[in-house]
Design a protein around this motif. Structure first.
Motif, PDB file in Angstrom:
ATOM      1  N   PHE A 119       0.663  -1.188   0.031  1.00 33.15           N
ATOM      2  CA  PHE A 119      -0.057   0.014   0.023  1.00 33.15           C
ATOM      3  C   PHE A 119       1.019   1.243   0.013  1.00 33.15           C
ATOM      4  N   ARG A 120       0.943   1.988  -1.147  1.00 32.21           N
ATOM      5  CA  ARG A 120       1.717   3.273  -1.125  1.00 32.21           C
ATOM      6  C   ARG A 120       0.667   4.377  -0.836  1.00 32.21           C
ATOM      7  N   LEU A 121       0.704   4.706   0.363  1.00 33.95           N
ATOM      8  CA  LEU A 121      -0.428   5.579   1.080  1.00 33.95           C
ATOM      9  C   LEU A 121       0.139   6.934   0.760  1.00 33.95           C
ATOM     10  N   PRO A 122      -0.941   7.949   0.345  1.00 33.72           N
ATOM     11  CA  PRO A 122      -0.452   9.391   0.566  1.00 33.72           C
ATOM     12  C   PRO A 122      -0.617   9.680   1.720  1.00 33.72           C
ATOM     13  N   ASN A 123      -0.993  10.766   2.116  1.00 32.40           N
ATOM     14  CA  ASN A 123      -1.079  11.478   3.523  1.00 32.40           C
ATOM     15  C   ASN A 123      -2.525  10.736   4.236  1.00 32.40           C
ATOM     16  N   VAL A 124      -2.364  10.138   5.424  1.00 28.61           N
ATOM     17  CA  VAL A 124      -3.421   9.325   5.736  1.00 28.61           C
ATOM     18  C   VAL A 124      -3.634  10.387   7.126  1.00 28.61           C
ATOM     19  N   PHE A 125      -5.255  10.460   7.241  1.00 31.77           N
ATOM     20  CA  PHE A 125      -5.626  11.600   8.404  1.00 31.77           C
ATOM     21  C   PHE A 125      -6.936  10.807   9.267  1.00 31.77           C
ATOM     22  N   GLY A 126      -6.963  11.235  10.256  1.00 27.03           N
ATOM     23  CA  GLY A 126      -8.082  10.554  11.168  1.00 27.03           C
ATOM     24  C   GLY A 126      -7.859  10.707  12.571  1.00 27.03           C
ATOM     25  N   LYS A 127      -8.641  10.284  13.382  1.00 30.03           N
ATOM     26  CA  LYS A 127      -8.687  10.357  14.652  1.00 30.03           C
ATOM     27  C   LYS A 127      -7.199   9.427  15.273  1.00 30.03           C
ATOM     28  N   TRP A 128      -6.454  10.073  16.402  1.00 30.07           N
ATOM     29  CA  TRP A 128      -5.570   9.682  16.840  1.00 30.07           C
ATOM     30  C   TRP A 128      -4.044   9.748  16.112  1.00 30.07           C
ATOM     31  N   SER A 129      -4.270  10.557  15.100  1.00 26.95           N
ATOM     32  CA  SER A 129      -2.974  10.804  14.465  1.00 26.95           C
ATOM     33  C   SER A 129      -2.162  12.126  15.292  1.00 26.95           C
ATOM     34  N   ARG A 130      -0.948  11.906  15.442  1.00 27.50           N
ATOM     35  CA  ARG A 130      -0.275  12.923  16.287  1.00 27.50           C
ATOM     36  C   ARG A 130       0.090  14.301  15.580  1.00 27.50           C
TER      37      ARG A 130
END
Length: 372
Positions: free
Chosen positions: A128-139
């Motif tokens: 999985f070549r992920l771009p910017n991942v966002f969501g709860k519990w991200s620092r």
């Protein structure tokens, strides 16, 4: 099914574990920064599937990219080979693996180790070549600009934007986890590189503007369109950074001898929600609308609704109670009122199809009058 998760204390790992905990058929085997790499052989022997999420993206020195990404992945591959099992591995690489920088190079090195595992040992591999991942519990100040912006805006701290027109590619954590779990349960395709959909593109300036709109909605009461897509995902992320002391906020309350009226929520294109109270024997309303429509729901008490057509004089009345939920809808061209015919305070929820405009209220006083 026993599932090994490296990087289980990280942003993605925490979300994955939370989702897997909802299933009785999954046992999670965690691996964190505190664990020695030498433990991998022991942990892999018991695993039926591996989520390899561990990695380094903000090291003290560039060399840590290699040890934390490439070398750790190679150690995992060696442990799988030593186990003699064809354990599937899902790896969170990065879209930067396509770039020529230390981080991207270390991610490509990790991918190469996994490709060799697939070719030489026949273990299924999903990259999985992920771009910017966002969501709860991200620092904040670590994982993503979304996390940093949410944290700073909520706490009235400044945010730094170098180029407001710069585009960023985003994927939402729940969409990532859904694809991870679907791959574990049975890959939807045999593709080596797996994409997470949907992916979103937004400028840094627009992102900051949207998050500020969430903050301002508490004072304006005008909600953003948070029911779908990127705005839904950003709102869920934004509220996850609220401290417990900010879980509540006040809304306007208007009181007079009849009772109270409280506005709760306004929308840009679908009206507003409110509630009001009425003491026993009190009548509220006595007006008509040309275009505005309303829906009433008695939550507590007993109500008599009365209607009279402003041209024909036709009269109609009906009765509802909080014990039997029933929507009463006002009709254009009919003057109407509502009377509390019970012995206790009446509470009524109200939706109007447009936000109240004091300059053009579309509300015209006319008593319903007594039925002839």
């Amino acid at each position: 099914m026993k599932v090994l998760i490296t990087g289980s204390n990280g942003f993605v790992g925490k979300n994955l574990i939370a989702h897997l905990a909802e299933r009785a058929d999954i046992e999670v085997i965690p691996f964190t920064r505190e664990d020695s790499v030498s433990r991998l052989q022991e942990l892999v022997r018991d695993a039926d599937f591996v989520f390899h999420l561990a990695g380094v993206n903000r090291p003290q020195t560039p060399e840590e990219f290699i040890t934390g990404n490439t070398d750790l992945t190679q150690a995992l591959c060696d442990a799988i080979v030593a186990s003699g099992k064809l354990t599937p591995v899902l790896y969170t690489s990065s879209s930067q693996a396509e770039l020529d920088n230390p981080y991207g190079s270390s991610k490509r090195g990790a991918e190469s180790a996994l490709l060799a595992l697939k070719e030489q040992h026949n273990s299924p591999v999903y990259l999985f070549r992920l771009p910017n991942v966002f969501g709860k519990w991200s620092r904040p100040n670590y994982n993503s600009a979304v996390a940093t912006f949410c944290h700073n805006i909520i706490h009235d701290l400044p945010i730094q934007i170098n180029d407001p027109e710069a585009l960023i590619n985003l994927v939402y954590i729940d969409d990532v986890i859904a694809q991870f779990v679907a791959t574990m349960d049975g890959p939807l395709s045999n593709e080596l590189f797996v994409n997470v959909e949907p992916q979103y593109r937004i400028t840094v300036g627009a992102l900051a503007e949207q998050l500020r709109a969430f903050r301002n909605s508490r004072s304006s009461l005008i909600t953003e369109p948070v029911g779908a897509g990127l705005v839904r995902a950003l709102y869920a992320t934004y509220v996850s950074y609220l401290p417990p002391a900010s879980f509540t906020y006040g809304v306007p309350k208007y009181a007079d001898p009849r009772g109270t009226f409280v506005e709760m929520l306004k929308t840009r294109d679908s009206g507003q929600f409110s509630y009001f109270t009425a003491h026993p024997g009190v009548t509220r309303g006595g007006h008509y609308h040309h275009s505005k429509t309303e829906k009433f729901l008695v939550i507590r008490g007993k109500a008599c609704f009365r209607f009279r057509h402003i041209l024909s004089g036709e009269y109609y009345e009906l009765f509802t109670t909080g014990d039997e939920p029933e929507i009463v809808e006002t009709v254009t061209g009919w003057t109407h009122d509502i009377t509390n015919i019970g012995d206790e305070e009446m509470i009524v929820m109200l939706w109007a199809n447009e936000v109240f405009d004091r300059l053009r209220p579309d509300t015209y006083a006319r008593p319903v009058g007594i039925q002839a």
